[in-house]
Design a protein around this motif. Sequence first.
Motif, PDB file in Angstrom:
ATOM      1  N   ILE A   1       0.778  -1.247  -0.023  1.00  0.00           N
ATOM      2  CA  ILE A   1       0.099   0.043   0.059  1.00  0.00           C
ATOM      3  C   ILE A   1       0.829   1.520  -0.203  1.00  0.00           C
ATOM      4  O   ILE A   1       0.628   2.129  -0.691  1.00  0.00           O
ATOM      5  CB  ILE A   1      -0.995   0.047   1.222  1.00  0.00           C
TER       6      ILE A   1
ATOM      7  N   GLY B   1       0.699   3.824  -2.694  1.00  0.00           N
ATOM      8  CA  GLY B   1       0.186   5.139  -2.170  1.00  0.00           C
ATOM      9  C   GLY B   1      -1.432   5.252  -2.280  1.00  0.00           C
ATOM     10  O   GLY B   1      -1.854   6.199  -2.250  1.00  0.00           O
ATOM     11  N   ASN B   2      -1.669   4.141  -2.498  1.00  0.00           N
ATOM     12  CA  ASN B   2      -3.142   3.836  -2.655  1.00  0.00           C
ATOM     13  C   ASN B   2      -3.421   2.295  -2.385  1.00  0.00           C
ATOM     14  O   ASN B   2      -2.489   1.387  -2.080  1.00  0.00           O
ATOM     15  CB  ASN B   2      -3.706   4.057  -3.696  1.00  0.00           C
ATOM     16  N   PHE B   3      -4.590   1.881  -2.185  1.00  0.00           N
ATOM     17  CA  PHE B   3      -4.982   0.601  -1.921  1.00  0.00           C
ATOM     18  C   PHE B   3      -4.589  -0.206  -3.204  1.00  0.00           C
ATOM     19  O   PHE B   3      -4.872  -1.476  -3.249  1.00  0.00           O
ATOM     20  CB  PHE B   3      -6.310   0.271  -1.409  1.00  0.00           C
ATOM     21  N   TYR B   4      -4.962   0.321  -4.164  1.00  0.00           N
ATOM     22  CA  TYR B   4      -4.611  -0.270  -5.650  1.00  0.00           C
ATOM     23  C   TYR B   4      -3.500   0.511  -6.356  1.00  0.00           C
ATOM     24  O   TYR B   4      -3.255   1.727  -6.046  1.00  0.00           O
ATOM     25  CB  TYR B   4      -5.904  -0.683  -6.067  1.00  0.00           C
TER      26      TYR B   4
END
Lengths: 418, 167
Positions: free
Chosen positions: A175, A179-182
């Motif tokens: 993560i 820098g994001n969940f995806y």
Amino acid sequence: MAHFEKANSVYEWLDQRLAVTKLTKVLMTEYWIPKNINFLWAMGVVLMTMFTILLISGIFLLMYYKPDTKLAFDSVNYTIMQEVWFGWLWRHMHGVAASVVFLVIYIHMFTGIYYGSYKKGREMIWISGMLLFVTFSAEAFSGYMLPWGQMSYWAAQVITNLFGGIPFIGDELVIWIRGNFYVADATLTRFFMLHVLLLPLVIMGIIGLHFYSLRIPHVNNQEGEEIDFDAEAEKYKAGRKAESKVIPFWPVFLSKDLFVLGVFMVFYFYLVFYHYNFAMDPINFDPANPMKTPPHIYPEWYFLWSYEVLRGFFFDVGPLSAMDIGLIAFGIANVIFFLMPWLDRSPVVAPAHKRGAFKIWFWILVVDMIVLTIWGKLPPTGANAWIGFFASITFLTLLLVALPLITKKEAQRAGGAA
Amino acid sequence: MADQKRRDFLGMVFGGFAAAGGVAALYAMKRTWDPLPSVMAAGFTTVDLSPMKPGEFRTVTWRGKPIFILKKDSTQLKKCNDADVKVGEGDYLVRIGLCTHLGCIPAWEADKQVFKCACHGGEFDACGTNTFGPPPRPLDIPPFKIEGTKLVLGEEGPEYKKLVGKA
Ligand code: FES
């Protein structure tokens, strides 16, 4: 401050301030190269040229590329390809150079292995070269993402996911890297930064180190002969050029390099103008879609061998899951070449064809890596999975077991003969 | 001698400050790469499960990831008591639709009742369990909470905790 005379020419003016004469001697006219080397030694200059092409074409692409998940795909496939004058040229030059640069790196690496150029005294040349290989890989991967096509997206997905395999912190780390969940906008912009700024800076630094590391031990030669460079240079300077074993880098040696470079550039521009497609995966002409995976994902050809080692292990062994074994093997495959100077236990510096068992070892390694590369692209089902498995095992055995054994025997024989 | 000590002391003070500053800078760099607050806040998705028919399969998006929801019917699809989510009368499989191998999205093949991952041939059954190929573990369960007939993804409710054995 030093004493300055009135200069009679621009050259003299510069020479007083920048020691231009001395500098050209150190870098060019009195940088000594053995005579006894073949065209394979020109790969360094070829690489330098490829890097320069990448840098310049990259600068032109950078002027129109938009690092935003909504704009990236069109900025490349529409703006640069359709609107910008010669945009297609920069893109194809950049893409093709990124691909063939690895071909040349591999030739360069295997030349080093064949002639034993990583051995005692030359370890730093080898290590800095391997560092370059790793940073070039990161550079290639981060660049591959930028057009934001389907293959870019899923390559990013898979590669960032690999970090999830690290014990305890894996999931959090993935993560954090994204820098994001995806894989999302934050991921694209940070890889953009890496690709256009940080990694090129690091590469340039290591190129400097790589060149510098040659200066003390000097470049190896076809016979692995130990040359007294100072004595040979004296002979050359005294006019006994035929007798001397060395020549100056400029202009004598470079003239040969430039010939090889010329041939290579014909090949390169042939690809740029007529076969640029081989460096452009068709799946990457679909815009990225996080909700749909392409049925078969694979990396560019130059990563296939290590990708195959990653997925070559498809069954669990005791408490180790197939995936962990694959990850460990992949980790080893990526660092093992750094250890060449120590895995090779023999002090003999000679071309492989004069080293008996090592020669056989070398060619098995080459064949094995070609097999891994080919099967890395095939779907891993049925017999393919087994071939991948055996090729991966062979790869690890060759480097971790066979190389130390063979070279230890060789060292004993060499010791006995002396 | 006294002079030397004073220099050592100054050196140590300088080194200490530099180290503290370095740690602070590293922390700032780490935080810069962390997901933004807006990204963290956008982490909830609510799905109403009541319109789903038995045997129906659908995919919703949560945090950019596909979430598989499969409504079981008593005849065809086996219920998996310790792997299913019960919402009202219904029995559902709720999973993150990313292959636990390298993260491809497996496809639901209704006739064979398996999730098939095309990337490296991994397979999962209707309980989300890995039955074939390289995937090392069952499909992951997203954190969820149940509100009536609705499923709220992103929050760890008691049913979730029970399912993953945290309660
Ligand atoms: S990603 Fe699904 S089997 Fe490899």
